[in-house]
Write a protein that holds these residues in place. Structure first.
Motif, PDB file in Angstrom:
ATOM      1  N   ALA A 173       0.818  -1.220   0.000  1.00 49.10           N
ATOM      2  CA  ALA A 173       0.000   0.000   0.000  1.00 49.10           C
ATOM      3  C   ALA A 173       0.852   1.270   0.000  1.00 49.10           C
ATOM      4  CB  ALA A 173      -0.929   0.000   1.218  1.00 49.10           C
ATOM      5  N   SER A 174       2.007   1.200   0.661  1.00 55.88           N
ATOM      6  CA  SER A 174       2.834   2.401   0.821  1.00 55.88           C
ATOM      7  C   SER A 174       3.960   2.485  -0.197  1.00 55.88           C
ATOM      8  CB  SER A 174       3.451   2.410   2.221  1.00 55.88           C
ATOM      9  OG  SER A 174       4.373   1.330   2.357  1.00 55.88           O
ATOM     10  N   GLY A 175       4.318   1.329  -0.759  1.00 54.76           N
ATOM     11  CA  GLY A 175       5.496   1.295  -1.620  1.00 54.76           C
ATOM     12  C   GLY A 175       6.791   1.394  -0.845  1.00 54.76           C
ATOM     13  N   LEU A 176       6.732   1.178   0.468  1.00 58.08           N
ATOM     14  CA  LEU A 176       7.936   1.324   1.309  1.00 58.08           C
ATOM     15  C   LEU A 176       8.203   0.042   2.099  1.00 58.08           C
ATOM     16  CD1 LEU A 176       7.278   4.887   2.794  1.00 58.08           C
ATOM     17  CD2 LEU A 176       8.948   4.273   1.030  1.00 58.08           C
ATOM     18  N   PRO A 177       9.469  -0.225   2.398  1.00 56.81           N
ATOM     19  CA  PRO A 177       9.796  -1.400   3.217  1.00 56.81           C
ATOM     20  C   PRO A 177       9.484  -1.137   4.688  1.00 56.81           C
ATOM     21  CG  PRO A 177      11.784  -0.156   2.785  1.00 56.81           C
ATOM     22  CD  PRO A 177      10.677   0.547   2.037  1.00 56.81           C
ATOM     23  N   THR A 178       9.240  -2.206   5.432  1.00 56.93           N
ATOM     24  CA  THR A 178       8.985  -2.062   6.874  1.00 56.93           C
ATOM     25  C   THR A 178      10.093  -2.692   7.708  1.00 56.93           C
ATOM     26  OG1 THR A 178       7.810  -4.168   6.999  1.00 56.93           O
ATOM     27  CG2 THR A 178       6.491  -2.202   6.515  1.00 56.93           C
ATOM     28  N   GLY A 179      10.997  -3.417   7.044  1.00 60.36           N
ATOM     29  CA  GLY A 179      12.057  -4.084   7.807  1.00 60.36           C
ATOM     30  C   GLY A 179      11.569  -5.285   8.590  1.00 60.36           C
ATOM     31  N   TYR A 180      10.403  -5.808   8.266  1.00 52.46           N
ATOM     32  CA  TYR A 180       9.928  -7.013   8.964  1.00 52.46           C
ATOM     33  C   TYR A 180      10.872  -8.167   8.652  1.00 52.46           C
ATOM     34  CZ  TYR A 180       7.023 -10.980  10.297  1.00 52.46           C
ATOM     35  OH  TYR A 180       6.547 -12.140  10.858  1.00 52.46           O
ATOM     36  N   ARG A 181      11.289  -8.875   9.689  1.00 49.85           N
ATOM     37  CA  ARG A 181      12.259  -9.945   9.508  1.00 49.85           C
ATOM     38  C   ARG A 181      11.863 -11.126  10.393  1.00 49.85           C
ATOM     39  NH1 ARG A 181      18.816  -9.524  10.788  1.00 49.85           N
ATOM     40  NH2 ARG A 181      19.377 -11.407   9.635  1.00 49.85           N
ATOM     41  N   HIS A 184       9.755 -12.324  16.215  1.00 51.34           N
ATOM     42  CA  HIS A 184      10.499 -11.735  15.112  1.00 51.34           C
ATOM     43  C   HIS A 184      10.876 -10.274  15.371  1.00 51.34           C
ATOM     44  CE1 HIS A 184       9.777 -15.449  13.240  1.00 51.34           C
ATOM     45  NE2 HIS A 184       8.494 -15.254  12.947  1.00 51.34           N
ATOM     46  N   GLN A 185      10.991  -9.496  14.316  1.00 44.43           N
ATOM     47  CA  GLN A 185      11.332  -8.080  14.468  1.00 44.43           C
ATOM     48  C   GLN A 185      10.807  -7.270  13.294  1.00 44.43           C
ATOM     49  OE1 GLN A 185      15.196  -6.539  12.998  1.00 44.43           O
ATOM     50  NE2 GLN A 185      15.993  -8.577  13.468  1.00 44.43           N
ATOM     51  N   VAL A 186      10.665  -5.986  13.534  1.00 44.71           N
ATOM     52  CA  VAL A 186      10.328  -5.033  12.481  1.00 44.71           C
ATOM     53  C   VAL A 186      11.104  -3.760  12.798  1.00 44.71           C
ATOM     54  CG1 VAL A 186       8.344  -3.950  13.634  1.00 44.71           C
ATOM     55  CG2 VAL A 186       8.358  -4.145  11.121  1.00 44.71           C
ATOM     56  N   ASP A 187      11.302  -2.911  11.797  1.00 46.02           N
ATOM     57  CA  ASP A 187      12.033  -1.662  12.004  1.00 46.02           C
ATOM     58  C   ASP A 187      11.022  -0.547  12.284  1.00 46.02           C
ATOM     59  OD1 ASP A 187      13.349   0.794  11.685  1.00 46.02           O
ATOM     60  OD2 ASP A 187      14.761  -0.044  10.228  1.00 46.02           O
ATOM     61  N   GLY A 188      10.989  -0.087  13.523  1.00 43.29           N
ATOM     62  CA  GLY A 188       9.978   0.892  13.926  1.00 43.29           C
ATOM     63  C   GLY A 188       9.967   2.152  13.066  1.00 43.29           C
ATOM     64  N   ARG A 189      11.147   2.601  12.642  1.00 38.94           N
ATOM     65  CA  ARG A 189      11.211   3.825  11.840  1.00 38.94           C
ATOM     66  C   ARG A 189      10.636   3.605  10.449  1.00 38.94           C
ATOM     67  NH1 ARG A 189      17.164   6.166  13.803  1.00 38.94           N
ATOM     68  NH2 ARG A 189      16.435   6.641  15.910  1.00 38.94           N
ATOM     69  N   ARG A 190      10.987   2.462   9.872  1.00 41.51           N
ATOM     70  CA  ARG A 190      10.437   2.158   8.543  1.00 41.51           C
ATOM     71  C   ARG A 190       8.937   1.922   8.639  1.00 41.51           C
ATOM     72  NH1 ARG A 190      14.648   0.822   4.775  1.00 41.51           N
ATOM     73  NH2 ARG A 190      16.628   0.447   5.826  1.00 41.51           N
ATOM     74  N   LEU A 191       8.529   1.231   9.687  1.00 38.68           N
ATOM     75  CA  LEU A 191       7.104   0.967   9.897  1.00 38.68           C
ATOM     76  C   LEU A 191       6.334   2.287   9.968  1.00 38.68           C
ATOM     77  CD1 LEU A 191       4.942  -1.231  10.662  1.00 38.68           C
ATOM     78  CD2 LEU A 191       5.479  -0.711  13.053  1.00 38.68           C
TER      79      LEU A 191
END
Lengths: 408, 408
Positions: free
Chosen positions: A88-96, A156-163
């Motif tokens: 939807a955003s066209g951006l990565p979230t860093g979900y790993r 797991h993990q996600v990148d809060g800034r990218r999110l």
């Protein structure tokens, strides 16, 4: 009767554009509601500092089953949530999807992790006991002194800034209006929340107001007394290191331990960032990075993973977690008609973002509280002792050492 | 013969506009010489990172009398130098006549400080022995474990960043041309340095070229082999804390110790900045701030002054000290006529700035090497073993623990 600024009304006004407010806004907009978010800097807040560890299983403690269920539900949604959000955003979230290894540095730690492991098994949760040697086989950078650990494949993990950045973009693309101003007063008329006054002077009318202002939620002027319990700020300091190419993979999954009674976690991102968190300090609305906070994090991380000393230290920062009186979130309608809470997520804001968005959007669209949200009603503090959602009194919230303490 | 860019000739071209190059330029200009400084960012270099401790007495070691004399001469000039510089530039330098307290954390340290004290007395230097209690009376934030110390009333401090900015302004006001470009090649004709080619392509002719490019001095293309010994980069990491108003005065003078064999110093500025330095690492041209460097500084500073944990950590940074083969500076004419050195100041660049400016300007204006500069001739390495200026082989340079080691 309040006169709203000409044309400025909406179905839903979200006060606070951190990741919680944005997720609620995005999901509500997908339900067809008109949504405005009021925040001077949407995408800011605690997610800018958070390590982004998604750890409902390794953070589990006794007496917390409703919160565990909520965390597990959010964790299960994370892969699909981030996939949809990235689309939807066209951006990565860093979900790993990397899993988490919780390790013990001494025999007391080991005993507590063993109890947590037994608790996991009683609840049917997937965690595997590893010897120290097995831990080091998974993560060779671990200190030789590691005495054993729990491997949790689904934390797991996600990148809060990218999110946060992805949520801002998804909201904009979905037609959420991001009003870059502060809500400075809740408007109440006829015993009902009717909107907010913004720092620009504008009066914004709304069918429903969602309060998602983190540790400042209960401070919104105009909020009638007793509607929202206090949400205290719990400071967390965090470090960002960089793993040079030559050292990769330095760590392959989240690694955590309790060192000197403090939660310590190392969250290795795919882009080479290594986040080390976090202190937990209750001293008001202060986000100063202190020599002591940085020192303790480095000291404890060095004990767990000695090789960090070679890594560049790129950033130190501090943020505020919003802690409710029982450290569980405040989700859903308040005693003031038209006012809905989505705050108090404490150490679990990043984890609980997908489920909070879903549950609140469901409520906003239908007026019915989903069962998963019921234990987290903001009204639970009005009627005497804390409800089932609560963390046991006297227990350090989400502390791996809690099982023993809570039973004592 | 080299064709210089039309009109681009000067009496003196200074390659490198750190504090050393700027001080030489300013003083040479005051002698009536035409001076150009070539540096992409004048005022940069190691002074941007330096703690600015002016400590010739507390840093004294055996075998170093010529360097001590040079340091003392510079220290004696500092008050007048900064007063003149502040007047000329209209900017503050942060010079603070605060004295230095060197303390011992254990009985070995105490023994070494006692030897240093005896050495001071033999040399007629002013230092006073204090018990641990007397140290804490002077500086109440010191750890209870401090076992004794040396109070040196004449070891002061200056703010390297302010000093650099003032030198830039003073140079500009005095008519030094600051050429914001890099010297990329030394021009040599007829066995003589004749100028430099700049990164802009310009060819700049000069009667004399001063090489003041710190740890990159010997790397200037065009420099004939053997003219300048290698100047190695010695990395120093440093921390800047802030002392909030409510905690002042936190420290009232420079405090230093040797902790785990490392020099540690806390330099409290009048504006509330507290600088903690410094690591000493030999690993090439690397200015990365590492987790390990910051950790060690915080750990050791915490041992010396436990209360630092409460202070905001404002900045971490790293710089490169220029170390000659014997760690003493390279001052004066080289074997290549027309080429003059002003580099290799190692840990003493800030301290030695006034005297270096004076001595080099004297040489540039008169062609005679002042006696104080003679032991630091760049040619001293050509003729076998190191001269009297040298630090004893195998000794950690400027290490408080050196007397014992050097005698062993």
């Amino acid at each position: 009767m309040t006169r709203f600024t000409s044309g400025a009304t909406t179905d839903v006004l979200v006060v606070g554009g951190g990741i919680i407010g944005l997720a609620v806004a995005w999901r509500a907009r997908q339900r067809g509601l008109g949504v405005v978010v009021a925040d001077p800097a949407p995408g800011g807040g605690a997610a800018q500092v958070a390590a982004g560890m998604l750890a409902p299983v390794t953070e589990l403690q006794y007496g917390e089953e409703p919160l565990l269920r909520l965390g597990m539900a959010s964790n299960e949604r994370y892969a699909a949530f981030t996939a949809e959000l990235e689309e939807a955003s066209g951006l990565p979230t860093g979900y790993r999807a990397c899993g988490t290894l919780a390790v013990a540095l001494d025999s007391d730690d080991r005993e507590e992790l063993r109890e947590l492991h037994a608790f996991h098994r009683r609840l049917g949760l997937d965690s595997a006991w590893l010897t120290g040697r097995e831990c080091r086989k998974l993560e060779p950078m671990l200190a030789p002194g590691v005495r054993g650990g729990l491997h949790v494949a689904d934390d797991h993990q996600v990148d809060g800034r990218r999110l946060a950045a992805a949520l801002v973009a998804a909201c904009e693309r979905a037609g959420v209006l991001l009003h870059r101003a502060e809500a400075v007063e809740l408007l109440v008329a006829g015993g009902r929340a009717t909107g907010a006054r913004l720092s620009t002077g504008e009066l914004l009318g709304a069918g429903q107001v969602v309060l998602a202002a983190g540790p400042r939620s209960h401070l919104l002027p105009g909020l009638p007394e007793g509607v929202l319990p206090p949400v205290r700020p719990v400071k967390g300091q965090i470090l960002r290191l960089r793993v040079p190419e030559a050292y990769r993979p330095f760590l392959s999954r989240n690694v955590r331990a309790v060192v000197r009674g403090q939660h310590l976690y190392l969250v290795p991102r795919e882009d080479g960032e290594l986040v080390i968190g976090a202190t937990s300090e209750e001293q008001g609305y202060d986000t100063t990075v202190t020599a002591g906070g940085v020192y303790e994090l480095l000291r404890d991380a060095h004990e767990l993973v000695p090789g960090i000393t070679e890594l560049p230290l790129v950033e130190t920062s501090a943020g505020l977690r919003p802690g409710s009186p029982d450290n569980a979130p405040l989700l859903g309608p308040t005693a003031l008609p038209g006012l809905v809470a989505a705050t108090g997520h404490y150490r679990n804001g990043v984890l609980l973002t997908p489920v909070t968005g879903d549950l609140l959007a469901e409520y906003l669209a239908t007026g019915a509280t989903p069962p998963l949200a019921a234990p987290f009603s903001p009204g639970r503090f009005a009627a005497g002792p804390p409800a089932a959602a609560a963390v046991p009194a006297g227990a350090a919230p989400s502390d791996l050492s809690t099982p023993a303490k809570a039973l004592a």
